[in-house]
Design a protein around this motif. Structure first.
Motif, mmCIF file in Angstrom:
data_model
loop_
_atom_site.group_PDB
_atom_site.id
_atom_site.type_symbol
_atom_site.label_atom_id
_atom_site.label_comp_id
_atom_site.label_asym_id
_atom_site.label_seq_id
_atom_site.Cartn_x
_atom_site.Cartn_y
_atom_site.Cartn_z
ATOM 1 N N MET A 1 -4.156 -27.814 9.162
ATOM 2 C CA MET A 1 -3.175 -27.468 10.408
ATOM 3 C C MET A 1 -4.541 -27.176 11.117
ATOM 4 S SD MET A 1 0.162 -29.115 9.970
ATOM 5 C CE MET A 1 1.742 -29.852 10.839
ATOM 6 N N ILE A 2 -3.806 -27.869 12.213
ATOM 7 C CA ILE A 2 -3.594 -27.343 13.482
ATOM 8 C C ILE A 2 -2.281 -26.980 14.340
ATOM 9 C CG2 ILE A 2 -4.745 -27.407 15.912
ATOM 10 C CD1 ILE A 2 -6.765 -29.561 15.462
ATOM 11 N N ASP A 3 -1.734 -26.513 15.201
ATOM 12 C CA ASP A 3 -0.513 -25.780 15.203
ATOM 13 C C ASP A 3 -0.091 -25.288 16.510
ATOM 14 O OD1 ASP A 3 0.800 -26.171 12.643
ATOM 15 O OD2 ASP A 3 -0.344 -23.666 11.671
ATOM 16 N N HIS A 4 -1.850 -25.007 16.891
ATOM 17 C CA HIS A 4 -1.646 -24.474 18.080
ATOM 18 C C HIS A 4 -2.523 -25.798 19.139
ATOM 19 C CE1 HIS A 4 -2.998 -21.643 21.684
ATOM 20 N NE2 HIS A 4 -2.122 -21.095 21.204
ATOM 21 N N PRO A 5 -0.782 -25.479 20.733
ATOM 22 C CA PRO A 5 -1.883 -26.432 20.972
ATOM 23 C C PRO A 5 -2.795 -26.670 21.897
ATOM 24 C CG PRO A 5 0.776 -25.818 21.673
ATOM 25 C CD PRO A 5 -0.004 -24.873 20.880
ATOM 26 N N LEU A 6 -3.355 -25.818 22.769
ATOM 27 C CA LEU A 6 -4.409 -25.231 22.745
ATOM 28 C C LEU A 6 -5.129 -26.107 21.758
ATOM 29 C CD1 LEU A 6 -4.739 -22.896 25.341
ATOM 30 C CD2 LEU A 6 -4.678 -25.355 26.028
ATOM 31 N N ALA A 7 -5.496 -25.551 20.517
ATOM 32 C CA ALA A 7 -6.245 -26.214 19.446
ATOM 33 C C ALA A 7 -6.455 -27.822 19.444
ATOM 34 C CB ALA A 7 -6.387 -25.778 18.114
ATOM 35 N N ILE A 8 -5.326 -28.161 20.122
ATOM 36 C CA ILE A 8 -4.458 -30.044 19.294
ATOM 37 C C ILE A 8 -5.948 -29.784 20.449
ATOM 38 C CG2 ILE A 8 -3.329 -31.546 19.435
ATOM 39 C CD1 ILE A 8 -1.449 -29.239 17.670
ATOM 40 N N ILE A 9 -5.722 -29.738 21.887
ATOM 41 C CA ILE A 9 -5.404 -30.144 23.154
ATOM 42 C C ILE A 9 -7.335 -30.653 22.943
ATOM 43 C CG2 ILE A 9 -6.433 -30.259 25.414
ATOM 44 C CD1 ILE A 9 -3.001 -29.073 25.970
ATOM 45 N N PHE A 10 -8.125 -29.692 22.448
ATOM 46 C CA PHE A 10 -9.512 -29.127 21.996
ATOM 47 C C PHE A 10 -9.637 -30.431 21.415
ATOM 48 C CE2 PHE A 10 -13.076 -27.821 19.797
ATOM 49 C CZ PHE A 10 -13.827 -27.264 21.167
ATOM 50 N N ALA A 11 -9.135 -30.081 20.178
ATOM 51 C CA ALA A 11 -9.955 -31.273 18.969
ATOM 52 C C ALA A 11 -9.429 -33.059 19.587
ATOM 53 C CB ALA A 11 -8.613 -31.085 18.126
ATOM 54 N N LEU A 13 -10.058 -33.853 22.868
ATOM 55 C CA LEU A 13 -10.882 -34.222 23.454
ATOM 56 C C LEU A 13 -12.414 -34.119 23.243
ATOM 57 C CD1 LEU A 13 -10.137 -31.426 27.266
ATOM 58 C CD2 LEU A 13 -9.687 -33.532 26.780
ATOM 59 N N LEU A 14 -12.942 -33.379 21.740
ATOM 60 C CA LEU A 14 -13.362 -33.225 21.150
ATOM 61 C C LEU A 14 -14.168 -34.685 20.630
ATOM 62 C CD1 LEU A 14 -16.169 -32.008 19.994
ATOM 63 C CD2 LEU A 14 -14.931 -30.837 18.441
ATOM 64 N N ILE A 15 -12.841 -35.085 19.925
ATOM 65 C CA ILE A 15 -13.403 -36.297 19.409
ATOM 66 C C ILE A 15 -13.362 -37.396 20.451
ATOM 67 C CG2 ILE A 15 -11.553 -38.632 18.316
ATOM 68 C CD1 ILE A 15 -10.107 -36.350 16.963
ATOM 69 N N GLU A 16 -12.911 -37.564 22.042
ATOM 70 C CA GLU A 16 -13.414 -38.323 22.761
ATOM 71 C C GLU A 16 -14.631 -38.492 23.167
ATOM 72 O OE1 GLU A 16 -11.121 -41.109 24.177
ATOM 73 O OE2 GLU A 16 -9.161 -40.781 22.502
ATOM 74 N N ALA A 17 -14.638 -37.305 22.484
ATOM 75 C CA ALA A 17 -16.713 -36.645 23.505
ATOM 76 C C ALA A 17 -17.306 -37.253 23.303
ATOM 77 C CB ALA A 17 -16.870 -35.408 23.817
ATOM 78 N N VAL A 18 -16.920 -37.230 21.389
ATOM 79 C CA VAL A 18 -17.573 -38.044 20.772
ATOM 80 C C VAL A 18 -18.038 -39.752 20.028
ATOM 81 C CG1 VAL A 18 -18.552 -38.166 18.059
ATOM 82 C CG2 VAL A 18 -17.416 -35.970 18.987
ATOM 83 N N VAL A 19 -16.993 -39.915 20.554
ATOM 84 C CA VAL A 19 -16.913 -41.277 21.081
ATOM 85 C C VAL A 19 -17.410 -42.511 22.061
ATOM 86 C CG1 VAL A 19 -15.215 -43.648 21.379
ATOM 87 C CG2 VAL A 19 -14.300 -41.624 19.378
ATOM 88 N N LEU A 20 -17.190 -41.646 23.252
ATOM 89 C CA LEU A 20 -17.661 -41.986 24.471
ATOM 90 C C LEU A 20 -19.382 -41.561 24.071
ATOM 91 C CD1 LEU A 20 -17.666 -41.851 27.223
ATOM 92 C CD2 LEU A 20 -17.479 -39.903 28.049
ATOM 93 N N PHE A 21 -20.119 -40.540 23.689
ATOM 94 C CA PHE A 21 -21.047 -40.418 23.447
ATOM 95 C C PHE A 21 -21.813 -41.456 22.582
ATOM 96 C CE2 PHE A 21 -24.615 -39.033 20.783
ATOM 97 C CZ PHE A 21 -25.734 -38.902 21.800
ATOM 98 N N LEU A 22 -20.848 -42.099 21.462
ATOM 99 C CA LEU A 22 -21.249 -43.238 20.644
ATOM 100 C C LEU A 22 -21.060 -44.595 21.556
ATOM 101 C CD1 LEU A 22 -19.137 -42.193 18.121
ATOM 102 C CD2 LEU A 22 -21.765 -42.078 18.164
ATOM 103 N N LYS A 23 -20.416 -44.295 22.673
ATOM 104 C CA LYS A 23 -20.325 -45.751 23.180
ATOM 105 C C LYS A 23 -21.235 -45.920 23.926
ATOM 106 C CE LYS A 23 -15.320 -46.821 23.418
ATOM 107 N NZ LYS A 23 -14.080 -46.831 24.589
ATOM 108 N N GLN A 24 -21.836 -45.194 24.574
ATOM 109 C CA GLN A 24 -22.509 -44.626 25.919
ATOM 110 C C GLN A 24 -24.348 -45.400 24.926
ATOM 111 O OE1 GLN A 24 -22.189 -41.388 27.359
ATOM 112 N NE2 GLN A 24 -20.951 -42.002 29.525
#
Length: 77
Positions: A1-11, A13-24
């Motif tokens: 489980m991710i507890d740190h707010p920055l780790a949640i934001i990073f996760a 953003l990474l999900i969004e980046a992967v989905v954007l790559f797949l869409k492109q």
């Protein structure tokens, strides 16, 4: 489980980046995805991809061979 707010934001953003790559790219191989995100942990990227496959957003072709770097994927999102 991710507890740190920055780790949640990073996760997120990474999900969004992967989905954007797949869409492109619309389709490709597992190797392409891993190479595009080589600065990230391979297990994390494969885990994200597995979630997208389970949701039906991404399909993979494992009819002729087992899952690996050359496995083909298609984006359906």
């Amino acid at each position: 489980m991710i507890d740190h707010p920055l780790a949640i934001i990073f996760a997120l953003l990474l999900i969004e980046a992967v989905v954007l790559f797949l869409k492109q790219h619309h389709s490709g191989s597992i190797r392409q995805i891993l190479e595009a995100f080589s600065e990230h942990n391979t297990s994390v990227i494969l885990g994200l991809l597995a979630r997208l496959i389970i949701k039906g957003t991404v399909s993979i072709d494992i009819e002729k061979s087992s899952f690996g770097l050359l496995t083909k994927w298609d984006f359906h999102g």
